[in-house]
Design a protein around this motif. Sequence first.
Motif, PDB file in Angstrom:
ATOM      1  N   ALA A   1       0.882  -1.065  -0.210  1.00 62.72           N
ATOM      2  CA  ALA A   1      -0.103  -0.078   0.183  1.00 62.72           C
ATOM      3  C   ALA A   1       1.034   1.247   0.421  1.00 62.72           C
ATOM      4  O   ALA A   1       0.364   1.851  -0.412  1.00 62.72           O
ATOM      5  CB  ALA A   1      -1.005  -0.191   1.162  1.00 62.72           C
ATOM      6  N   MET A   2       1.641   1.223   0.989  1.00 63.84           N
ATOM      7  CA  MET A   2       2.790   2.412   0.467  1.00 63.84           C
ATOM      8  C   MET A   2       3.482   2.805  -0.801  1.00 63.84           C
ATOM      9  O   MET A   2       3.927   3.826  -0.491  1.00 63.84           O
ATOM     10  CB  MET A   2       4.010   2.509   2.025  1.00 63.84           C
TER      11      MET A   2
ATOM     12  N   ASP B   1      -4.069   7.319  -4.908  1.00 58.42           N
ATOM     13  CA  ASP B   1      -4.857   7.438  -3.925  1.00 58.42           C
ATOM     14  C   ASP B   1      -5.065   6.188  -3.816  1.00 58.42           C
ATOM     15  O   ASP B   1      -4.890   5.180  -4.236  1.00 58.42           O
ATOM     16  CB  ASP B   1      -6.303   7.995  -4.223  1.00 58.42           C
ATOM     17  N   VAL B   2      -5.015   5.821  -2.471  1.00 60.38           N
ATOM     18  CA  VAL B   2      -4.673   4.200  -1.283  1.00 60.38           C
ATOM     19  C   VAL B   2      -5.779   4.146  -0.421  1.00 60.38           C
ATOM     20  O   VAL B   2      -5.990   5.425   0.513  1.00 60.38           O
ATOM     21  CB  VAL B   2      -3.592   3.948  -1.411  1.00 60.38           C
ATOM     22  N   ILE B   3      -6.694   2.772   0.202  1.00 62.93           N
ATOM     23  CA  ILE B   3      -7.906   2.451   0.065  1.00 62.93           C
ATOM     24  C   ILE B   3      -7.234   1.488   1.309  1.00 62.93           C
ATOM     25  O   ILE B   3      -6.723   0.424   0.444  1.00 62.93           O
ATOM     26  CB  ILE B   3      -8.981   2.483   0.271  1.00 62.93           C
ATOM     27  N   GLU B   4      -6.721   1.042   2.093  1.00 62.44           N
ATOM     28  CA  GLU B   4      -6.120  -0.058   3.070  1.00 62.44           C
ATOM     29  C   GLU B   4      -7.224  -0.331   3.749  1.00 62.44           C
ATOM     30  O   GLU B   4      -8.187   0.165   4.957  1.00 62.44           O
ATOM     31  CB  GLU B   4      -4.801   0.741   4.111  1.00 62.44           C
ATOM     32  N   ILE B   5      -7.942  -2.061   3.755  1.00 63.50           N
ATOM     33  CA  ILE B   5      -8.753  -2.603   4.384  1.00 63.50           C
ATOM     34  C   ILE B   5      -8.058  -2.954   5.737  1.00 63.50           C
ATOM     35  O   ILE B   5      -7.495  -4.020   5.706  1.00 63.50           O
ATOM     36  CB  ILE B   5      -9.639  -3.764   3.386  1.00 63.50           C
ATOM     37  N   ASP B   6      -8.668  -2.683   6.970  1.00 61.86           N
ATOM     38  CA  ASP B   6      -7.954  -3.482   8.119  1.00 61.86           C
ATOM     39  C   ASP B   6      -8.799  -5.043   8.218  1.00 61.86           C
ATOM     40  O   ASP B   6      -9.708  -5.748   7.799  1.00 61.86           O
ATOM     41  CB  ASP B   6      -8.273  -3.235   9.164  1.00 61.86           C
TER      42      ASP B   6
ATOM     43  N   PHE C   1      -6.321   2.405  -5.426  1.00 61.86           N
ATOM     44  CA  PHE C   1      -5.539   1.302  -4.999  1.00 61.86           C
ATOM     45  C   PHE C   1      -5.891   0.651  -4.042  1.00 61.86           C
ATOM     46  O   PHE C   1      -5.927   1.806  -3.124  1.00 61.86           O
ATOM     47  CB  PHE C   1      -3.899   1.345  -4.799  1.00 61.86           C
ATOM     48  N   ILE C   2      -6.948  -0.580  -3.874  1.00 64.66           N
ATOM     49  CA  ILE C   2      -7.581  -0.936  -2.775  1.00 64.66           C
ATOM     50  C   ILE C   2      -6.817  -1.755  -2.342  1.00 64.66           C
ATOM     51  O   ILE C   2      -6.580  -3.470  -2.990  1.00 64.66           O
ATOM     52  CB  ILE C   2      -9.415  -1.435  -3.195  1.00 64.66           C
ATOM     53  N   HIS C   3      -6.239  -2.581  -1.131  1.00 63.79           N
ATOM     54  CA  HIS C   3      -5.992  -2.803  -0.160  1.00 63.79           C
ATOM     55  C   HIS C   3      -6.384  -3.162   0.658  1.00 63.79           C
ATOM     56  O   HIS C   3      -6.702  -3.625   1.695  1.00 63.79           O
ATOM     57  CB  HIS C   3      -4.138  -2.729   0.351  1.00 63.79           C
ATOM     58  N   VAL C   4      -6.555  -4.850   0.301  1.00 63.05           N
ATOM     59  CA  VAL C   4      -7.323  -6.309   1.100  1.00 63.05           C
ATOM     60  C   VAL C   4      -6.414  -7.509   1.769  1.00 63.05           C
ATOM     61  O   VAL C   4      -5.875  -7.855   0.587  1.00 63.05           O
ATOM     62  CB  VAL C   4      -8.379  -6.476   0.265  1.00 63.05           C
ATOM     63  N   ASN C   5      -6.317  -7.891   2.588  1.00 60.75           N
ATOM     64  CA  ASN C   5      -5.527  -8.824   3.251  1.00 60.75           C
ATOM     65  C   ASN C   5      -6.625 -10.402   2.861  1.00 60.75           C
ATOM     66  O   ASN C   5      -7.983 -10.151   2.899  1.00 60.75           O
ATOM     67  CB  ASN C   5      -4.891  -9.096   4.617  1.00 60.75           C
TER      68      ASN C   5
END
Length: 632
Positions: A544-545, A553-558, A582-586
């Motif tokens: 994400a970084m 633009d970045v959205i991180e999903i906890d 950019f959407i980051h999901v684990n």
Amino acid sequence: MTTKRMTVGQALVEFLANQWTVDGDVRERTIPGVFGIFGHGNVAGVGQALKQLHVERPGLLPYHQARNEQAMVHQAVGFARMHRRRATFASTASVGPGAANMLTAAALATTNRLPALLLPSDTFATRVSDPVLQQLELPHDTSIQVTDAFRPLSRFFDRVDLPEQLFSIALSALRVLTDPAETGAVTIALPEDVQAEALDVPEEFLRPREWHLRRPVPERGPLDRAVAAIRAAKRPVIVAGGGVLYAGAEGRLDEFARLTGIPVGTTQAGGGSLVWDHPQYLGGIGATGTAAANAIAAEADVVIGIGTRYSDFTTASRTAFQDPRVTFVNVNIASFDAYKHGSQLPVVADAREALEALTAALSGHSVKSAYAERIATEKARWDALVDETFAPSGLALPGQPEIIGTVQRASDPTDVVVQAAGSLPGDLHKLWRVRDPLGYHVEYAFSCMGYEIAGGLGVKRAAPDRDVIVMVGDGSYLMLHTELVTAVAEGIKIIVVLIQNHGFASIGHLSETVGADRFGTLYRRLDRDALDFQGDEILPVDLAMNARSYGIDVIEIDPTADAIPALARAVATAKASTTSTFIHVNSDPLIYGPEGDGWWDVPVAQVSTLDSTRAALDSYREQRARQRPLLG
């Protein structure tokens, strides 16, 4: 004859700007722009020519920057597919590593039967400064250069060693580029000195030229034999490939399937040939197909392939069709594909023209009611299973199938999902509910890791009014993510959903099936005692970084119980934005989608000291016993 004094680079650029593809009532530029990275090989030739044309006639042939030579060809391919092969971009690169970087993408274009014009630079034709910087030197043949590596990867290859050769080479290149049966990577190698040499160019060469796409109709004999086989079939099935979409034949397929009741399964390239809730559509077919499509395929007595090249994934490595007397009717514009699997019923024709002829010839014919009921039952059973798969689990680390369902529900019917490699193509083939003919864009002929973001940019350039959703795993993202800079530089909006599972999820699963226990597939620190990367210490990599550093633009999903609702909100936010997100999901890589009952032939070591490998071999031999020659 009126002529114009120009360099080879200037003549080629102006020639390309005046080429037009005509497909029925549709007329568009064959080459609407050029991607390029300039070096000493092309800056004075094609580079100077693009600059000059930009000054003299702005917008006629726009130049676009790229960050990687492979990626710019991926953009061209993504664009070409969305334009149904009527248009593509040219890509220019410098000598040596610049040209070599395009080789992977050339193979991808040719394998996918999608047009891309490659203009790699070459070393001096005169050899006056031999050897030059980045020149490949082979003592046994000093004429071989990096560009020669394009020969086996291209549908057309030639080198302009003399300025006067440009005319015939350029015309031959465009002929192949616009030929539905022959298209793929088209490569014109350009020595760096020849690019800058002057010649007298006939005005006729520079005038607008139209290339009319061929849409051959089926010959009467092959058509009659195909119709007879279909009429006699008790359990026919259609395999719809990319040729359906390239021919604009999805409407004809819809009509044909409804009138005859014949069920349809799609290849990866054929995704979108029918919408997901069409009564005859059973989803993807083959190794990554649905249980519904594969159950029907296993019993099919006549397989009607339309615009498919019949890869091993489509035939489930020749285990999908189990009827001992199965017959193949192969409709394809390329005879190479029409004759596959020993078919005695090839129909060499355009998909749209063939479907129109088949519909007329089979008027009043339909499958028996019992078979129609079987089709409906299998479809309903699979659709219910997908509903269960998409149901919210509340897990902090949701599985990939649930993530796909969330993104799909948050998307609009005309949105385009883009993917290429890893475990995502398999899950998308089974689960993504396509609602638009061009809404499913999975590059799976070459399944090239790193295609996704660059290909997504090409899709967006081709369809600026659609949202483009690039789904990518962390392994594929790390292969080629730098085109995010291109998205920022040009203000091109794409939505990237990165599924973080800390490794190669697809190959990890495959590794288990061959008894290698995910060896070398995890992203872990080196265990210096065990001398492997199989430990528990996950790498502290922050993707994400990384994306944020490009200015996106970045959205991180906890990773909490709210992960799935948060993902849905993130997609909605991204769709409402005017810039890339950019959407980051684990995710949990061990949560798999529903089984589709397909198989893929990956050999297992026949001798091993590992218990896991010996067990895998027993399973492999059982599956191999189901393989058939599929001689139709």
